[in-house]
Design a protein around this motif. Sequence first.
Motif, PDB file in Angstrom:
ATOM      1  N   LEU B 308      70.044  30.612 -65.451  1.00 37.73           N
ATOM      2  CA  LEU B 308      69.550  31.878 -66.002  1.00 37.73           C
ATOM      3  C   LEU B 308      68.542  32.524 -65.081  1.00 37.73           C
ATOM      4  CD1 LEU B 308      69.032  31.030 -69.767  1.00 37.73           C
ATOM      5  CD2 LEU B 308      70.817  32.406 -68.734  1.00 37.73           C
ATOM      6  N   GLY B 309      68.442  33.823 -65.191  1.00 38.84           N
ATOM      7  CA  GLY B 309      67.404  34.554 -64.478  1.00 38.84           C
ATOM      8  C   GLY B 309      67.843  34.975 -63.091  1.00 38.84           C
ATOM      9  N   VAL B 310      67.443  36.166 -62.715  1.00 34.91           N
ATOM     10  CA  VAL B 310      67.790  36.697 -61.398  1.00 34.91           C
ATOM     11  C   VAL B 310      66.499  36.975 -60.635  1.00 34.91           C
ATOM     12  CG1 VAL B 310      68.960  38.537 -60.153  1.00 34.91           C
ATOM     13  CG2 VAL B 310      69.840  37.767 -62.365  1.00 34.91           C
ATOM     14  N   PHE B 311      66.448  36.501 -59.376  1.00 34.29           N
ATOM     15  CA  PHE B 311      65.287  36.735 -58.539  1.00 34.29           C
ATOM     16  C   PHE B 311      65.161  38.230 -58.261  1.00 34.29           C
ATOM     17  CE2 PHE B 311      63.094  36.805 -54.433  1.00 34.29           C
ATOM     18  CZ  PHE B 311      61.974  36.087 -54.778  1.00 34.29           C
ATOM     19  N   LYS B 312      63.962  38.760 -58.434  1.00 40.33           N
ATOM     20  CA  LYS B 312      63.744  40.202 -58.226  1.00 40.33           C
ATOM     21  C   LYS B 312      62.862  40.386 -56.998  1.00 40.33           C
ATOM     22  CE  LYS B 312      65.296  42.001 -62.319  1.00 40.33           C
ATOM     23  NZ  LYS B 312      66.527  41.242 -62.435  1.00 40.33           N
ATOM     24  N   PRO B 313      63.493  40.476 -55.811  1.00 43.05           N
ATOM     25  CA  PRO B 313      62.717  40.440 -54.575  1.00 43.05           C
ATOM     26  C   PRO B 313      61.802  41.644 -54.379  1.00 43.05           C
ATOM     27  CG  PRO B 313      65.019  40.893 -54.113  1.00 43.05           C
ATOM     28  CD  PRO B 313      64.918  40.640 -55.572  1.00 43.05           C
ATOM     29  N   THR B 314      62.033  42.724 -55.098  1.00 50.85           N
ATOM     30  CA  THR B 314      61.204  43.910 -54.882  1.00 50.85           C
ATOM     31  C   THR B 314      59.824  43.748 -55.479  1.00 50.85           C
ATOM     32  OG1 THR B 314      62.187  44.812 -56.859  1.00 50.85           O
ATOM     33  CG2 THR B 314      63.069  45.593 -54.755  1.00 50.85           C
ATOM     34  N   ALA B 315      59.639  42.752 -56.282  1.00 48.47           N
ATOM     35  CA  ALA B 315      58.450  42.758 -57.138  1.00 48.47           C
ATOM     36  C   ALA B 315      57.405  41.729 -56.757  1.00 48.47           C
ATOM     37  CB  ALA B 315      58.882  42.537 -58.580  1.00 48.47           C
ATOM     38  N   PHE B 316      57.429  41.267 -55.475  1.00 45.77           N
ATOM     39  CA  PHE B 316      56.526  40.151 -55.227  1.00 45.77           C
ATOM     40  C   PHE B 316      55.197  40.500 -54.579  1.00 45.77           C
ATOM     41  CE2 PHE B 316      59.707  39.785 -51.774  1.00 45.77           C
ATOM     42  CZ  PHE B 316      58.887  39.963 -50.696  1.00 45.77           C
ATOM     43  N   PRO B 318      51.296  40.926 -54.799  1.00 45.22           N
ATOM     44  CA  PRO B 318      50.375  40.289 -55.734  1.00 45.22           C
ATOM     45  C   PRO B 318      49.960  41.206 -56.876  1.00 45.22           C
ATOM     46  CG  PRO B 318      49.733  39.832 -53.479  1.00 45.22           C
ATOM     47  CD  PRO B 318      50.867  40.804 -53.417  1.00 45.22           C
ATOM     48  N   THR B 319      49.943  42.524 -56.621  1.00 46.11           N
ATOM     49  CA  THR B 319      49.513  43.429 -57.688  1.00 46.11           C
ATOM     50  C   THR B 319      50.495  43.421 -58.863  1.00 46.11           C
ATOM     51  OG1 THR B 319      50.539  45.122 -56.339  1.00 46.11           O
ATOM     52  CG2 THR B 319      48.135  45.069 -56.373  1.00 46.11           C
ATOM     53  N   ALA B 320      51.726  43.003 -58.580  1.00 39.70           N
ATOM     54  CA  ALA B 320      52.693  42.970 -59.680  1.00 39.70           C
ATOM     55  C   ALA B 320      52.386  41.829 -60.637  1.00 39.70           C
ATOM     56  CB  ALA B 320      54.106  42.812 -59.143  1.00 39.70           C
ATOM     57  N   MET B 321      51.616  40.869 -60.159  1.00 40.19           N
ATOM     58  CA  MET B 321      51.282  39.766 -61.049  1.00 40.19           C
ATOM     59  C   MET B 321      50.315  40.245 -62.121  1.00 40.19           C
ATOM     60  SD  MET B 321      51.085  36.636 -58.377  1.00 40.19           S
ATOM     61  CE  MET B 321      50.462  35.436 -59.511  1.00 40.19           C
ATOM     62  N   GLU B 322      50.462  39.665 -63.239  1.00 42.35           N
ATOM     63  CA  GLU B 322      49.708  40.105 -64.409  1.00 42.35           C
ATOM     64  C   GLU B 322      48.207  39.966 -64.182  1.00 42.35           C
ATOM     65  OE1 GLU B 322      50.517  41.767 -68.089  1.00 42.35           O
ATOM     66  OE2 GLU B 322      51.840  41.081 -66.502  1.00 42.35           O
ATOM     67  N   LYS B 323      47.480  40.941 -64.633  1.00 39.71           N
ATOM     68  CA  LYS B 323      46.037  40.793 -64.656  1.00 39.71           C
ATOM     69  C   LYS B 323      45.704  39.938 -65.872  1.00 39.71           C
ATOM     70  CE  LYS B 323      42.154  43.708 -63.351  1.00 39.71           C
ATOM     71  NZ  LYS B 323      41.922  42.942 -62.149  1.00 39.71           N
ATOM     72  N   ALA B 446      59.819  39.325 -67.416  1.00 39.16           N
ATOM     73  CA  ALA B 446      59.654  37.882 -67.215  1.00 39.16           C
ATOM     74  C   ALA B 446      60.260  37.466 -65.878  1.00 39.16           C
ATOM     75  CB  ALA B 446      60.307  37.114 -68.360  1.00 39.16           C
ATOM     76  N   GLU B 447      61.429  38.043 -65.557  1.00 36.58           N
ATOM     77  CA  GLU B 447      62.075  37.729 -64.281  1.00 36.58           C
ATOM     78  C   GLU B 447      61.199  38.171 -63.109  1.00 36.58           C
ATOM     79  OE1 GLU B 447      66.904  37.801 -64.916  1.00 36.58           O
ATOM     80  OE2 GLU B 447      65.849  39.705 -64.772  1.00 36.58           O
ATOM     81  N   GLN B 448      60.595  39.324 -63.240  1.00 33.67           N
ATOM     82  CA  GLN B 448      59.742  39.830 -62.166  1.00 33.67           C
ATOM     83  C   GLN B 448      58.514  38.960 -61.980  1.00 33.67           C
ATOM     84  OE1 GLN B 448      58.872  43.978 -62.552  1.00 33.67           O
ATOM     85  NE2 GLN B 448      60.849  44.559 -61.687  1.00 33.67           N
ATOM     86  N   ALA B 449      57.880  38.604 -63.091  1.00 41.32           N
ATOM     87  CA  ALA B 449      56.684  37.766 -63.004  1.00 41.32           C
ATOM     88  C   ALA B 449      57.048  36.414 -62.382  1.00 41.32           C
ATOM     89  CB  ALA B 449      56.090  37.565 -64.388  1.00 41.32           C
ATOM     90  N   THR B 450      58.199  35.876 -62.784  1.00 41.30           N
ATOM     91  CA  THR B 450      58.653  34.603 -62.237  1.00 41.30           C
ATOM     92  C   THR B 450      58.865  34.706 -60.733  1.00 41.30           C
ATOM     93  OG1 THR B 450      59.749  34.093 -64.316  1.00 41.30           O
ATOM     94  CG2 THR B 450      60.429  32.814 -62.406  1.00 41.30           C
ATOM     95  N   SER B 451      59.535  35.777 -60.316  1.00 45.74           N
ATOM     96  CA  SER B 451      59.793  35.963 -58.890  1.00 45.74           C
ATOM     97  C   SER B 451      58.480  36.022 -58.115  1.00 45.74           C
ATOM     98  CB  SER B 451      60.579  37.254 -58.663  1.00 45.74           C
ATOM     99  OG  SER B 451      61.749  37.247 -59.445  1.00 45.74           O
ATOM    100  N   ALA B 452      57.511  36.760 -58.643  1.00 46.16           N
ATOM    101  CA  ALA B 452      56.230  36.895 -57.960  1.00 46.16           C
ATOM    102  C   ALA B 452      55.537  35.543 -57.835  1.00 46.16           C
ATOM    103  CB  ALA B 452      55.345  37.875 -58.722  1.00 46.16           C
ATOM    104  N   LEU B 453      55.610  34.759 -58.915  1.00 44.01           N
ATOM    105  CA  LEU B 453      54.949  33.462 -58.895  1.00 44.01           C
ATOM    106  C   LEU B 453      55.618  32.507 -57.907  1.00 44.01           C
ATOM    107  CD1 LEU B 453      54.013  32.815 -62.592  1.00 44.01           C
ATOM    108  CD2 LEU B 453      52.523  32.526 -60.615  1.00 44.01           C
ATOM    109  N   LEU B 454      56.949  32.566 -57.834  1.00 46.22           N
ATOM    110  CA  LEU B 454      57.651  31.685 -56.902  1.00 46.22           C
ATOM    111  C   LEU B 454      57.293  32.045 -55.464  1.00 46.22           C
ATOM    112  CD1 LEU B 454      61.196  30.968 -58.350  1.00 46.22           C
ATOM    113  CD2 LEU B 454      59.045  29.801 -58.693  1.00 46.22           C
ATOM    114  N   VAL B 455      57.100  33.336 -55.213  1.00 43.45           N
ATOM    115  CA  VAL B 455      56.678  33.737 -53.872  1.00 43.45           C
ATOM    116  C   VAL B 455      55.276  33.193 -53.602  1.00 43.45           C
ATOM    117  CG1 VAL B 455      56.035  35.687 -52.431  1.00 43.45           C
ATOM    118  CG2 VAL B 455      58.131  35.778 -53.814  1.00 43.45           C
ATOM    119  N   ALA B 456      54.397  33.360 -54.569  1.00 40.69           N
ATOM    120  CA  ALA B 456      53.013  32.932 -54.380  1.00 40.69           C
ATOM    121  C   ALA B 456      52.901  31.420 -54.178  1.00 40.69           C
ATOM    122  CB  ALA B 456      52.171  33.361 -55.578  1.00 40.69           C
TER     123      ALA B 456
END
Lengths: 290, 576
Positions: B308-316, B318-323, B446-456
């Motif tokens: 499940l889930g698709v990596f969203k490479p456009t969203a990584f 750091p500002t995309a990560m939740e405050k 959720a997919e975007q946040a996940t992608s950002a975290l995996l990058v981080a």
Amino acid sequence: MASIIALVILGLLWGGVYLLMAEGLNLIYGVMKVVNLAHGDLIVFGGLLGYSLFAHAGFTPIAALLPVALVLGALGAVVQWGILERIPLVGADGELRTLLATFGLSYVVSNTSFLLWGGQFQSIPFLQGALRLGPIAIPEGLLACSLAAFIAALLVDFWLHRTLAGKALRATAQSPLGAASCGLEIRRIRIIAFALGTAMAGGAGALVIALVPFQISSGGDLTVQSFTLIALGGLGNYLGAWIAAEILGLAEVLSQYYLGPDIASAIIYLLFIAVLLFRPQGLLGRLGRV
Amino acid sequence: MTRLIIEIVVLAGLALAGVMIALGANAYVVQLLFSTALAVTLAVGWNLIGGMAGYVSFGQVAFFGLGAYAGALAMLTWALPWPLAIVLAASLAALLAWPLGRIMLRLSGIFFALGMFGLARVAQIIVNALAITGGPMGTSIPTAEGPAATAMAMVALATGAVALTMAISRARFGLRLAALRDDAIAAAAAGVDTSRVKVMAFCASAGLAAAAGALYARNVGYIDPASGFAGTIELQTVLMVLAGGIGTVWGPVLGGVLISLLSTVLWARFPTEQQIILGALTLVLAIAMPGGLASIPPLSLWLRRPPLGVFKPTAFTPTAMEKAPAAVAVNGESAVLACRGLGKRFGGVVAVAGVDLAVAPGEILAVIGPNGAGKSTLFDMLSAFSAPSSGEIRFRGAPRGTMPPHLLARAGLARTFQTSRLFPRLTVFETVLLAATSHHPRWRDAEQATSALLVATDLVGDAERFPDALPPGRQRLLEIARALALAPAVLLLDEAMAGMTVAEIARVQAVLRAAAGRGTAIIAIEHVLPAIAPLAMRALVLDNGQTIAEGAPDAVLADPVVIEAYLGVDAMALAS
């Protein structure tokens, strides 16, 4: 008043038979952490074997106890060696697989009994008289079977606690790894434990069939009854199992008398579920484990 | 996506074939179709609770019997049209399964399996004793207008059941079920309401079994306790799921078709030995092929759960990560998490004896102490996995009270575990996604946040892998990513850096600094200080369940009391 005392005595005597029935399951669980779902069907198998010994060779239930136990013990050794030993007991998958395997085994055993003995209720007429103590009458058959069950349970207990082989078995129950590093052959001990457990199931069956008639479909009930008992007593706990056996004996006799057989058989299950939910650690908790 | 289309085409093809057989074939074949579709429905229904949720039940036949009787009585006493009676029976069972599941699913493993067996027996005893059900003699129902109608209804039910599991396996709910099955505690820590999820699966399973039972009764035109609650049905259902592949979507379908055809042959040729053969088959499968047909290549490749889930490479960025929500003022209190006099005793053993602690948003607090100092017990209480014996906990400016761990996780308190608790059957991406869906209502977010975290956390390359394939340090990293996916106000790290390489430690330190910069308060347990010292603003030393020192990390380390706690009095004497 006299009738209540008589019922209580009956209940306590029944406790002995339940103890023997459950102790086999308890032993197997203690050593292998496996609940043998075919346990009740093996009790039935043992009982019907005792019935055949009686019908064809005139064995009384007490006399049949040992030969039936020997046959069932041999059967148990084969089951452990051929089936359960092949399933690695690690992780949730191990438990699931032994559950499914013994679930399948229970149907194999009960259907075999059906092919051998048919589907009718069978019973053995044994010591039909009653012992009179003033106004209280105790059926001689129940008294004899209960005593035999207590003696058998005590002998096994003695073997477990006083002999080197018994101690090896208990050591394996407490820590298989520790026992193995002391040079014990775990595989052999497991086979002995399983064989002893099924031998006790068979012996119990040979006695029970003299007290209540049963037929091949009683197996599932007996498995749950035995499991209730060791769950109530605390899994792998002998003192607890004995107290639980007496409680179950009393509950069974009293509810049979006051509520009728239908409700009595439902009560066992409700008791079982209540025990699991409210007292999962058993009556005595960790006190007096194997 | 193509996988979904293939599955839909296969399912539609099977359903269409079923309908054509029901309309065109002779009565014997139509009956065969009915029993096969019945088997598939039962297997798929059982698999929902026994396979996908991981709660093996030996009493689902109770719902089959209940449905059969409820349907029959609805047709007889209220003269309901049969399709309506079936819907009614299924709803009744699903409704009844809710309170029942809330009670029974507190059990697990053998206890749940046997408890359900007992429940089925109680149901049979009740039905046997009632007058309205016809007692042991059973009840006759006006028979169907030919087998074609019920066979088609059964095919429709089976198709619906498969479509349901297909949908579940692709949805948030399926992800939560899989997590629950793998590790209920870790699932709760990721914000999953485990008891709700398993009860829902139980209800769906009960509803399917009841609908199948009602249709069965309608088809046979007769129901009695022995056939409604037959042990053979339970055995056969379990065997079908086991043979096909427990926990998979298509395994029960495959097993259902094969085993039901096999039973038909057995029934005709070995009417009295049926149970021996089915029982022995169950035995052999449990020993030799526990994964069923679905575990054999190439089937294993085709039938495994779609990731499940698709990596969203456009969203990584750091500002995309939740405050972190903690950055905002917390009821005027400077601490986001605080406890006072917190204590825990196990019987006579005092594990934690009156600890005071407070962290402010963005603060990193190190909690150190020798083995057995009470660090992990303290964490268990703070994260609501165990109840304190004494003391008070305040979270985000209000007393926390008793709160289930998953709600606390959703409210912004995330944790990791001393020994990694990951989900063996979830990919790296899914593991983080699971926690992210607890925080983000929308799947895409959720997919975007996940992608950002995996990058981080530098886990992008491992996104499709399973945790077992990762080295220990990266497993820990994944656990931290999962905790951060909750966008926590407070993050509790239990020896998160144990077993990590130098590079991995540097990576974690960067991630933690960034999280603290966004306002997340971090409490990190470490056995030894160096791993956390460069980050920590304050350190607290526990020994024997009590705070023995608190202050700046350097000052704390030099404290003789602390040295004594770690090295003992003799070492002190030696040093001086």
